[in-house]
Design a protein around this motif. Structure first.
Motif, mmCIF file in Angstrom:
data_model
loop_
_atom_site.group_PDB
_atom_site.id
_atom_site.type_symbol
_atom_site.label_atom_id
_atom_site.label_comp_id
_atom_site.label_asym_id
_atom_site.label_seq_id
_atom_site.Cartn_x
_atom_site.Cartn_y
_atom_site.Cartn_z
ATOM 1 N N UNK A 54 11.364 -64.419 7.525
ATOM 2 C CA UNK A 54 9.938 -64.083 7.457
ATOM 3 C C UNK A 54 9.132 -65.062 6.608
ATOM 4 N N UNK A 55 9.761 -66.153 6.142
ATOM 5 C CA UNK A 55 9.046 -67.071 5.262
ATOM 6 C C UNK A 55 7.741 -67.604 5.881
ATOM 7 N N UNK A 56 7.727 -68.056 7.148
ATOM 8 C CA UNK A 56 6.440 -68.491 7.721
ATOM 9 C C UNK A 56 5.399 -67.374 7.743
ATOM 10 N N UNK A 57 5.852 -66.145 7.981
ATOM 11 C CA UNK A 57 4.937 -65.001 7.976
ATOM 12 C C UNK A 57 4.396 -64.763 6.576
ATOM 13 N N UNK A 58 5.260 -64.863 5.568
ATOM 14 C CA UNK A 58 4.823 -64.713 4.180
ATOM 15 C C UNK A 58 3.758 -65.753 3.830
ATOM 16 N N UNK A 59 3.981 -66.996 4.253
ATOM 17 C CA UNK A 59 3.032 -68.067 3.945
ATOM 18 C C UNK A 59 1.679 -67.771 4.569
ATOM 19 N N UNK A 60 1.676 -67.384 5.835
ATOM 20 C CA UNK A 60 0.419 -67.056 6.539
ATOM 21 C C UNK A 60 -0.315 -65.925 5.820
ATOM 22 N N UNK A 61 0.414 -64.861 5.495
ATOM 23 C CA UNK A 61 -0.217 -63.695 4.886
ATOM 24 C C UNK A 61 -0.705 -64.016 3.475
ATOM 25 N N UNK A 62 0.064 -64.777 2.715
ATOM 26 C CA UNK A 62 -0.364 -65.125 1.359
ATOM 27 C C UNK A 62 -1.617 -65.978 1.377
ATOM 28 N N UNK A 63 -1.668 -66.966 2.289
ATOM 29 C CA UNK A 63 -2.843 -67.834 2.357
ATOM 30 C C UNK A 63 -4.083 -67.028 2.738
ATOM 31 N N UNK A 64 -3.974 -66.223 3.789
ATOM 32 C CA UNK A 64 -5.139 -65.455 4.226
ATOM 33 C C UNK A 64 -5.473 -64.337 3.248
ATOM 34 N N UNK A 65 -4.455 -63.777 2.592
ATOM 35 C CA UNK A 65 -4.732 -62.763 1.592
ATOM 36 C C UNK A 65 -5.472 -63.330 0.390
#
Length: 313
Positions: A228-239
């Protein structure tokens, strides 16, 4: 001789045809992206350039000013209220981003179970708050948290014995209250993103791990989290970007109070531009916020790239 001339002519014709095809594909590509580029130029790049130019002036909302260079930026960093706004924004981001990620991931893991009944209903129910306008949600929560009429202060009073608890009126609780309301509003969207990531993980990995006697926690830490690392990166950036742009709930529920405890950079931009009429100063604030957002986004991307290199090595 004749054959060599024919071969040379054929190669030249093929070369010309290739150039013509490349030119035609390039023109077709330009034609397809031109509408989007025009919209970006009109509504993104031109306003960005114009805002930067305005930040170098003393323009007011009712009249033009004079060019002052970076004087507005110097005033910003020497202003104690601005430092307070930056601190509030960073506190909000540090609280909001981890909480929304954890809550979204927990619900995604729960609703990804195949033995759960009515899973479609529960997924829709959890996603519904995200569909609601933040303005509407903030008005509703402002009523729910009202010290005299709200349900939450009423039940807290019944439990603690303290009557008329004002969560939004206290500088110690106002910020965390806004953070939790925003988490409630947005976690459904990030939950759906996590669900998509979880469903993209091969079940064979979990089955192989089970055969090796791996427990649930080890499966989560060594299979789920890396996948899920790419998903974490996407969510952290947009969050984080979203947390830097917080405005609606602050404007409606606290107006930056009490005692500037919830005043963020975006709220300060609004008050300077439309309350005090200082367009130049507000534009400088906007560019400082842009730089902060870019720095945070780049830090997340660089950190992710470093971890990926370490995993490959």
């Amino acid at each position: 001789m004749t054959k060599a001339v024919v071969d040379s002519g054929g190669r030249q014709v093929a070369k010309d045809n290739k150039k013509a095809l490349s030119r035609r594909n390039f023109l077709h590509g330009i034609a397809f992206v031109a509408p989007a580029l025009i919209i970006l130029l009109i509504f993104v790049f031109y306003p960005a350039v114009q805002t930067f130019i305005t930040s170098l002036t003393t323009d007011r909302i009712n009249r033009s000013g004079r060019f002052v260079g970076f004087e507005n930026y110097v005033k910003l960093f020497g202003n104690a209220d601005f430092r307070k706004d930056v601190l509030n924004t960073l506190v909000y981001a540090v609280l909001y981003a981890p909480i929304v990620v954890i809550v979204a991931l927990l619900f995604a893991l729960l609703l990804n179970r195949k033995d759960l009944k009515f899973v479609g209903f529960f997924r829709t129910f959890m996603f519904l708050p995200y569909v609601i306008s933040m303005t509407v949600a903030a008005i509703a929560w402002d009523f729910i948290l009202s010290p005299s009429l709200g349900l939450i202060p009423y039940w807290l009073g019944r439990i603690t014995g303290i009557q008329h608890i004002d969560l939004l009126g206290s500088s110690s609780t106002a910020m965390i209250t806004i953070v939790l309301i925003t988490v409630w509003k947005n976690f459904g969207y990030f939950m759906v993103i996590f669900l998509a990531g979880l469903q993209g993980i091969s079940q064979e990995l979990y089955e192989a791990a089970a055969l090796d006697g791996v427990n649930v926690w080890q499966k989560f830490w060594y299979i789920t989290v890396p996948a899920l690392r790419p998903t974490f990166v996407y969510i952290m950036i947009f969050g984080l970007i979203g947390s830097f742009q917080v405005f609606d709930q602050v404007f409606i529920m606290t107006s930056g109070g009490p005692d500037r405890a919830t005043e963020t950079i975006v709220y300060r931009i609004y008050t300077e531009a439309f309350g005090n009429g200082k367009l130049g100063y507000a534009s400088a604030l906007s560019y400082v916020l842009l730089i902060m957002t870019l720095i945070v986004g780049l830090c997340v991307l660089v950190n992710n790239a470093r971890h990926e290199k370490e995993e490959i090595a």
